[in-house]
Design a protein around this motif. Structure first.
Motif, short mmCIF file in Angstrom:
data_model
loop_
_atom_site.label_atom_id
_atom_site.label_comp_id
_atom_site.label_asym_id
_atom_site.label_seq_id
_atom_site.Cartn_x
_atom_site.Cartn_y
_atom_site.Cartn_z
N MET A 1 0.78 -1.14 -0.08
CA MET A 1 0.01 0.18 0.03
C MET A 1 0.92 1.18 -0.03
SD MET A 1 -3.40 -0.42 0.44
CE MET A 1 -3.97 -2.38 -0.30
N THR A 2 0.41 2.35 -0.84
CA THR A 2 1.22 3.57 -0.76
C THR A 2 0.60 4.39 0.15
OG1 THR A 2 -0.01 4.28 -2.68
CG2 THR A 2 1.87 2.84 -3.05
N ASP A 3 0.99 5.65 0.18
CA ASP A 3 0.50 6.97 0.77
C ASP A 3 -0.76 7.49 0.21
OD1 ASP A 3 2.49 6.70 2.62
OD2 ASP A 3 3.80 8.24 2.01
N GLU A 4 -0.78 6.96 -1.17
CA GLU A 4 -2.23 7.28 -1.92
C GLU A 4 -3.04 6.56 -1.58
OE1 GLU A 4 -1.04 8.52 -5.68
OE2 GLU A 4 0.70 9.78 -5.23
N THR A 5 -3.11 5.40 -1.14
CA THR A 5 -4.08 4.35 -0.73
C THR A 5 -5.03 4.84 0.06
OG1 THR A 5 -2.33 2.53 -1.18
CG2 THR A 5 -4.52 1.98 0.08
N PRO A 6 -6.29 4.91 -0.33
CA PRO A 6 -7.50 5.36 0.45
C PRO A 6 -7.35 4.90 1.89
CG PRO A 6 -7.91 4.61 -1.72
CD PRO A 6 -6.73 4.31 -1.65
N TRP B 1 -9.86 3.82 3.84
CA TRP B 1 -10.72 2.78 4.19
C TRP B 1 -9.86 1.53 3.60
CZ3 TRP B 1 -12.11 -0.54 0.30
CH2 TRP B 1 -12.07 -0.11 -1.05
N GLU B 2 -9.04 1.57 2.67
CA GLU B 2 -8.47 0.25 2.18
C GLU B 2 -7.23 -0.17 3.05
OE1 GLU B 2 -6.91 0.21 -1.64
OE2 GLU B 2 -8.59 1.04 -2.62
N ARG B 3 -6.71 1.00 3.67
CA ARG B 3 -5.46 0.67 4.88
C ARG B 3 -6.14 0.04 6.02
NH1 ARG B 3 -3.12 5.96 5.74
NH2 ARG B 3 -4.61 6.76 4.47
N GLU C 1 -7.09 -3.81 5.42
CA GLU C 1 -5.87 -4.70 5.90
C GLU C 1 -5.69 -5.11 7.16
OE1 GLU C 1 -2.22 -2.91 4.14
OE2 GLU C 1 -2.59 -3.93 2.53
N GLN D 1 -15.24 1.61 1.30
CA GLN D 1 -15.24 3.16 1.66
C GLN D 1 -16.70 3.43 2.18
OE1 GLN D 1 -14.78 5.49 -1.68
NE2 GLN D 1 -14.87 7.43 -0.66
N SER E 1 -10.72 10.10 5.60
CA SER E 1 -9.53 10.16 4.93
C SER E 1 -8.16 10.03 5.89
CB SER E 1 -9.25 11.60 4.12
OG SER E 1 -9.29 12.57 4.88
#
Length: 158
Positions: free
Chosen positions: A1-6, A8-10, A13, A37, A81
């Protein structure tokens, strides 16, 4: 996951952390099934120690209330966010019928409106796959953040 990953996706996980951080939810054996989301699905299995009426074996209404409150909170959190504190401001539960003895209860919640400070959430609890026959429904409001953090965690308008 990147810093741009929403956010809710983080969250999805690390869904188990949503329950682990709440001792009552953990004691009741809740488990997060899914996070999307502004949405959450959480389940709790029937157990004898959760029964409210020994004659019928029906799970206690307080267990269903706790399940709905926690699921609504996860959905509200999944609308953000970035992480922040949350607290239930208002929770209305309408019980439509007793849950079936021995059935797993699933709560499905959706945060349908997020203002600068308040998240509004609706949820239903089911004991089967028949979504036309819920056990209970909930309407909730959560305060999101405190003091200077108000509004800083709101998701971008879409």
């Amino acid at each position: 996951m990147t810093d741009e990953t929403p956010f809710w996706e983080r969250m999805a996980e690390n869904a188990s952390m949503m329950i682990a951080g709440t001792p009552q939810a953990q004691a009741l054996g809740m488990r997060v099934v899914s996070i999307a989301q502004a949405r959450a699905v959480v389940e709790i299995d029937w157990r004898a120690d959760l029964v409210g009426d020994p004659e019928t074996g029906v799970i206690a209404s307080g267990v269903v209330t706790t399940l709905l409150d926690n699921t609504c909170g996860v959905a509200a959190f999944a609308a953000l966010s970035a992480p922040t504190s949350t607290a239930t401001l208002d929770l209305r539960i309408d019980y439509m019928r007793p849950a079936k003895k021995g059935a797993t209860i699933r709560a499905d919640a959706h945060c349908y409106r997020l203002t600068r400070t308040i998240a509004f959430v609706r949820a239903f609890a089911f004991d089967s796959n028949d979504e036309a026959d819920p056990v209970a429904s909930a309407q909730a409001a959560f305060i999101m953040g405190t003091g200077a953090k108000f509004g800083q965690n709101r998701k971008p308008a879409t």
